[in-house]
Design a protein around this motif. Structure first.
Motif, short mmCIF file in Angstrom:
data_model
loop_
_atom_site.label_atom_id
_atom_site.label_comp_id
_atom_site.label_asym_id
_atom_site.label_seq_id
_atom_site.Cartn_x
_atom_site.Cartn_y
_atom_site.Cartn_z
N ASP A 1 0.79 -1.23 0.00
CA ASP A 1 0.00 0.00 0.00
C ASP A 1 0.82 1.28 0.00
O ASP A 1 0.26 2.37 0.05
N CYS A 2 2.14 1.16 -0.05
CA CYS A 2 2.95 2.39 -0.04
C CYS A 2 2.75 3.21 -1.29
O CYS A 2 2.96 4.42 -1.27
N ILE A 3 2.34 2.57 -2.36
CA ILE A 3 2.19 3.29 -3.61
C ILE A 3 1.08 4.34 -3.52
O ILE A 3 1.01 5.25 -4.35
N PHE A 4 0.25 4.25 -2.50
CA PHE A 4 -0.82 5.22 -2.33
C PHE A 4 -0.44 6.37 -1.41
O PHE A 4 -1.26 7.24 -1.15
N ASP A 5 0.79 6.36 -0.90
CA ASP A 5 1.20 7.41 0.01
C ASP A 5 1.17 8.76 -0.67
O ASP A 5 1.59 8.91 -1.82
N LYS A 6 0.69 9.75 0.07
CA LYS A 6 0.58 11.09 -0.50
C LYS A 6 1.63 12.00 0.12
O LYS A 6 1.49 12.47 1.25
N PHE A 7 2.68 12.23 -0.64
CA PHE A 7 3.76 13.07 -0.15
C PHE A 7 3.45 14.54 -0.44
O PHE A 7 2.87 14.87 -1.47
N GLU A 8 3.89 15.41 0.45
CA GLU A 8 3.73 16.84 0.20
C GLU A 8 5.08 17.41 -0.22
O GLU A 8 6.12 16.75 -0.11
N CYS A 9 5.05 18.67 -0.67
CA CYS A 9 6.29 19.32 -1.08
C CYS A 9 6.21 20.78 -0.64
O CYS A 9 5.11 21.32 -0.49
N VAL A 10 7.35 21.39 -0.41
CA VAL A 10 7.36 22.78 0.04
C VAL A 10 8.46 23.58 -0.64
O VAL A 10 9.50 23.03 -1.03
N TRP A 11 8.23 24.88 -0.73
CA TRP A 11 9.24 25.83 -1.22
C TRP A 11 9.93 26.45 -0.01
O TRP A 11 9.33 26.62 1.06
N ASN A 12 11.17 26.90 -0.19
CA ASN A 12 11.75 27.73 0.85
C ASN A 12 11.29 29.17 0.61
O ASN A 12 10.59 29.46 -0.36
N GLY A 13 11.68 30.06 1.50
CA GLY A 13 11.15 31.42 1.44
C GLY A 13 11.48 32.16 0.15
O GLY A 13 10.69 32.97 -0.32
N SER A 14 12.65 31.85 -0.41
CA SER A 14 13.06 32.57 -1.63
C SER A 14 12.77 31.78 -2.89
O SER A 14 13.18 32.20 -3.97
N ASP A 15 12.09 30.66 -2.77
CA ASP A 15 11.75 29.81 -3.91
C ASP A 15 12.97 29.22 -4.61
O ASP A 15 12.89 28.82 -5.77
N SER A 16 14.10 29.19 -3.91
CA SER A 16 15.29 28.66 -4.57
C SER A 16 15.50 27.19 -4.27
O SER A 16 16.20 26.49 -4.99
N VAL A 17 14.90 26.71 -3.18
CA VAL A 17 15.07 25.31 -2.80
C VAL A 17 13.71 24.69 -2.58
O VAL A 17 12.80 25.35 -2.05
N ILE A 18 13.57 23.43 -3.00
CA ILE A 18 12.32 22.73 -2.74
C ILE A 18 12.62 21.46 -1.94
O ILE A 18 13.72 20.91 -2.03
N MET A 19 11.66 21.06 -1.15
CA MET A 19 11.89 19.93 -0.25
C MET A 19 10.69 19.01 -0.27
O MET A 19 9.54 19.45 -0.38
N THR A 20 10.98 17.71 -0.15
CA THR A 20 9.90 16.74 -0.07
C THR A 20 10.39 15.51 0.67
O THR A 20 11.60 15.34 0.87
N GLY A 21 9.48 14.68 1.10
CA GLY A 21 9.87 13.52 1.90
C GLY A 21 9.95 12.24 1.10
O GLY A 21 9.56 12.18 -0.06
N SER A 22 10.47 11.21 1.75
CA SER A 22 10.62 9.90 1.11
C SER A 22 10.48 8.84 2.20
O SER A 22 9.88 9.11 3.25
N TYR A 23 11.02 7.65 1.96
CA TYR A 23 10.92 6.56 2.93
C TYR A 23 12.19 6.47 3.77
O TYR A 23 13.17 7.17 3.53
N THR B 1 21.63 25.72 -8.19
CA THR B 1 22.87 24.96 -8.37
C THR B 1 22.60 23.57 -8.90
O THR B 1 23.53 22.85 -9.25
N LYS B 2 21.34 23.18 -8.93
CA LYS B 2 20.95 21.83 -9.37
C LYS B 2 21.52 20.74 -8.47
O LYS B 2 21.60 19.59 -8.84
N ARG B 3 21.92 21.12 -7.26
CA ARG B 3 22.42 20.10 -6.34
C ARG B 3 21.26 19.62 -5.50
O ARG B 3 20.32 20.37 -5.22
#
Lengths: 235, 420
Positions: free
Chosen positions: B313-335, B346-348
């Motif tokens: 059932d992990c395939i149904f997990d709903k991950f969220e995503c967020v921007w940092n304050g300056s929109d330069s970095v994005i973050m999301t979760g995993s397992y 920087t594409k890093r």
């Protein structure tokens, strides 16, 4: 063959998950049911196309029954997933299958024995004249046969033609009932629950299928599956 | 019951709210930075805890309604009190969180314990005075917006006009005015006349950060629609339609369901939207509808494991995503309690882990790496030893500083930039 087994396993797994999702707290989740039905649909498409290939190969050999069946099954309409095609031709093909050796990988024998009661209501059911089923996708066989005996009902557009005013009203009342009770054993799918219980009880008690070995003696028929797919999505 | 189900900073970052599966909301407040300990940046401490939603039973449908908080959204602060919206599957509530540090003393008719005084014993009148007391933070429900959703609410979003907000369920989106609880406008309705023809559902929705007439909603088919409320009352027809053509080489049983978008977020600038599906995060330019401008692989090593992930059932997990304050970095979760950050400039990218062992106070997080077949280096984790029960679905980023909140099942981690 492998592909077929895998597809079948996934179909069985999906049915199990659908059944379980009805028992979850918070009620049936529409998104989850939709996703499960999508997976089941893809698995069924793969299964049917793999089966068709196999049957065509078999047709080259001297097996009149298979040939009959191969012809009896129209080039799979699984692509038109929402179309009413699949259950009807499968039901028609089913009797032809009886001639086949039961050892062949064939879900039909299981289905024909059990679904001979279901087949009459199920076959005409997928017509365009079928009610926008909230809870009526798998109508109780007895009631359905009562309602659907009249031949005019089989024809698409019968409802719109106003040929069945009183029956429509009753069905709508049934629909509302279905809407109000999307869950529970006595909910909108009493027959669905029964079908699931009787057919899959052994499988369900044993938990979801594990590993690639097929579950003998408990293979869900495609006809029932397609009905299940619609039943779960349309709640 | 303590599994955290939503995390959200308020607009200044002073407060951090979490909602959990048991219907509780816990609010943390940042300590004022003190001059005595400049090296000790403001830490977050519990400010208020309250029960937002209780389990309910819908008698008509014989359905239990879960008390799990699906989303919390803060209103911008307009006076001394704080306001937030919290929602479960069916009901949205507006909560007022306010401080009380004084209390009136010296009532005439009752004594300090609240017991009524005998009127015949009262010989003179006095005016009650306000005396200081220990700080008390109280939360009161100011509005309850109920009975507007047939399906399960997945998103709420406060409009930039601060007068309205929207709530979205699987098939409909409603527009509310904060002052009116007994009616709402339906602005999107994708329910087909025949439910059997249902092919997609709404998975997330958000208002534009600056344009109060614009909002987006994502679907289970991997598409995003941008709607303009000025165009018509019912926004069934989109103004823009964002969809990336499917890569035919990636087709499998599960292609359809992994393309379902689990979260959509506008950038702070309002120029971009970010979407999260099961394996990727995509950034879209509002001006280009036919494909995203950036795609980031979150955990592509799972692509070959989709069947097992379907089984558990992990395939149904709903991950969220967020921007940092300056929109330069994005973050999301995993397992495995991993979360990923992608620097758009920087594409890093980096993978970090939220776990007790790695999180002694002031310890620096070490980047993690998942080994994809072949030789496993020391410190790498192989895909098969990932713990899929430890998933990070909810994260939040402070609006202006590099402080992040990461919810790992029933633990909340707050990480800050290194202080020199």
């Amino acid at each position: 063959m492998e592909v077929q087994k895998e597809a079948q396993r996934i179909m069985t797994l999906s049915v199990w998950k659908m059944y379980n999702s009805r028992l979850q707290r918070g009620g049936l989740r529409l998104h989850r049911s939709l996703q499960l039905s999508l997976v089941m649909r893809s698995a069924r498409e793969v299964y049917l196309s793999a089966k068709l290939e196999e049957d065509e190969e078999g047709r080259l050999g001297p097996q009149p029954c298979l040939g009959e069946e191969g012809a009896g099954q129209p080039p799979l309409q699984p692509a038109a997933a929402a179309s009413p095609g699949p259950p009807a031709p499968e039901e028609r093909a089913a009797p032809a299958d009886r001639g086949n050796a039961p050892g062949a990988v064939d879900p039909e024998p299981m289905e024909t024995q059990d679904s001979s009661g279901d087949a009459p209501p199920a076959a005409p059911a997928p017509g365009a004249g079928r009610r926008p089923a909230r809870g009526v996708s798998l109508p109780p066989p007895a009631k359905a046969s009562r309602k659907r005996r009249s031949s005019s009902l089989d024809k698409p557009g019968a409802a719109e033609a106003g040929l069945v005013p009183t029956k429509k009203a009753r069905l709508e009342a049934e629909e509302e009932e279905g809407e109000r009770q999307p869950q529970g054993q006595d909910g909108p799918f009493p027959s669905l629950a029964k079908v699931l219980q009787t057919r899959f009880s052994g499988m369900l008690r044993g938990g979801p299928p594990k590993g690639p070995e097929p579950t003998p003696g408990c293979r869900p028929g495609d006809g029932v599956l397609s009905i299940l797919v619609r039943a779960v999505v349309a709640f | 019951a303590d599994i955290i189900s939503t995390v959200e900073f308020n607009h200044t970052g002073e407060l951090l709210a979490t909602g959990d599966k048991g219907g509780r909301v816990v609010i943390f407040q940042r300590e004022q930075e003190s001059k005595n300990q400049p090296h000790r940046r403001g830490e977050y401490n519990v400010y208020s805890t309250f029960q937002s939603h209780e389990p309910e039973f819908d008698y008509l449908k014989s359905l239990e309604i879960e008390e799990k908080i699906n989303k919390i959204r803060w209103l911008p602060q307009q006076n001394a009190a704080y306001f937030l919206l919290s929602t479960n599957d069916k009901t949205v509530k507006l909560w007022k969180v306010s401080e009380r540090d004084k209390r009136p003393e010296g009532y005439n008719l009752k004594d300090e314990d609240g017991r009524l005084r005998d009127p015949s014993m009262i010989t003179m009148l006095r005016v009650p005075v306000l005396r200081p007391m220990d700080l008390m933070v109280e939360a009161t429900p100011r509005r309850v917006f109920a009975n507007a959703h047939t399906y399960h609410i997945n998103s709420i979003s406060v409009n930039s006009d601060y007068e309205t907000y929207m709530s979205a369920d699987d098939l409909r989106i409603n527009l509310w005015n904060f002052e009116i609880t007994n009616q709402s406008f339906n602005i999107v309705d994708i329910k087909p006349a025949n439910m059997e023809e249902l092919t997609e559902v709404i998975t997330a929705a958000e208002f534009h950060p600056h344009h109060c007439n614009t909002f987006v909603y994502s679907s289970s088919k991997g598409t995003i629609r941008l709607c303009d409320m000025r165009a018509s009352a019912l926004c069934d027809r989109h103004s823009k339609f964002f969809e990336e053509p499917e890569d035919p080489s990636n087709r499998s049983f599960f292609s359809e369901i992994i393309s379902s978008i689990s979260d959509v977020k506008f950038s702070h600038s309002g120029r971009y939207i970010m979407t999260r599906d099961y394996l990727t995060v995509k950034v879209w330019d509002l001006n280009m509808e036919n494909r995203p401008i950036e795609t980031y692989q979150v955990h592509d090593y799972l692509r070959s494991k989709l069947c097992s992930l379907y089984e558990n059932d992990c395939i149904f997990d709903k991950f969220e995503c967020v921007w940092n304050g300056s929109d330069s970095v994005i973050m999301t979760g995993s397992y495995n309690n991993f979360f990923r950050m992608f620097d758009r400039n920087t594409k890093r990218d980096v993978t970090l882990e939220a776990s007790r062992e790695n999180s002694k106070p002031r310890a620096i997080l070490k980047p993690r790496k998942v080994c994809v077949g072949g030789k496993r280096r020391k410190d790498e984790i192989s895909v098969d030893s990932l713990d899929f029960s430890k998933k990070i679905l909810h994260t939040a980023w402070h609006p202006s500083e590099n402080i992040i909140a990461v919810a790992a099942t029933n633990n909340l981690y707050i990480f800050q930039d290194k202080v020199n």
